[in-house]
Design an enzyme around this catalytic site. Sequence first.
Site, short mmCIF file in Angstrom:
data_model
loop_
_atom_site.label_atom_id
_atom_site.label_comp_id
_atom_site.label_asym_id
_atom_site.label_seq_id
_atom_site.Cartn_x
_atom_site.Cartn_y
_atom_site.Cartn_z
N SER A 55 -19.85 32.85 -36.62
CA SER A 55 -19.59 32.79 -38.06
C SER A 55 -18.14 32.35 -38.32
O SER A 55 -17.73 31.27 -37.91
CB SER A 55 -19.91 34.14 -38.70
OG SER A 55 -19.90 34.05 -40.10
N ASP A 89 -30.59 30.40 -41.27
CA ASP A 89 -29.19 30.75 -41.48
C ASP A 89 -28.67 30.14 -42.77
O ASP A 89 -28.89 28.94 -43.04
CB ASP A 89 -28.36 30.24 -40.30
CG ASP A 89 -26.94 30.80 -40.27
OD1 ASP A 89 -26.50 31.41 -41.27
OD2 ASP A 89 -26.27 30.61 -39.25
N HIS A 95 -28.65 34.34 -39.84
CA HIS A 95 -27.23 34.38 -39.47
C HIS A 95 -27.02 35.50 -38.46
O HIS A 95 -26.59 36.62 -38.80
CB HIS A 95 -26.40 34.62 -40.74
CG HIS A 95 -24.95 34.30 -40.57
ND1 HIS A 95 -24.48 33.01 -40.40
CD2 HIS A 95 -23.85 35.10 -40.55
CE1 HIS A 95 -23.16 33.03 -40.29
NE2 HIS A 95 -22.76 34.30 -40.37
#
Length: 217
Positions: A86, A153, A178
């Site tokens: 991320s 995601d 995600h």
Amino acid sequence: MASQIQRKHRILCLHGNSSSAKILNQQVHRWPETVLEKLDLVFLDAPFPVEENPDFSEFTNFEECLAYLEDYMINNGPFDGFLGFSQGAMLSAALPGMQRDGLALTKVPKIKFLILISGGKFGGIKIGLPELTLTAFSVPLELPSLHIIGDLDRFRLESIELMEAFVDPFVIYHPEGHTIPKLDEKSLEVVFAFIERIQETIRADEARICLNEKSKL
């Protein structure tokens, strides 16, 4: 020589927003031992508390973060590459370009490879552009890179845009969101091919260094 060729690749792992080194460690260790045994993973906590409801359009303490990262690498390295998830992947992806341009990590060895999970590109879709990253992606990045992208995601498009900034990237698509996914048989094939590529890259770099040192004698 054989021990150098087979040595584990030391990787500095950067977590995402509202996460921690401990959480990322737990998530990555969902991967099978056949992968983990080939990697020397070091997990680092971010130095600053997260801001409430970040939108990734602006980044605070960016230069201080880079300095903290470099100090850690000097005191605990050397490191061969980065793994980022991320927001950690966003930063990891920009580091080789900033290092190339002399804007970050100038006191540590060159970054040799990246593993980027659910990342994005500074200056890309809905992601801000810190001043130090203005030229990070000005030319395609040629170091080996592995991109892990979730079909569900929320950063899927950002991850694809980031992947396109690299030359010959290795890519794993998975059906989740995600997150750091488990690796199925097809994904494992990609991971092992990537590890073989970085082994070749590191061997070539070590050979060049050896030749340069001999030429100076």
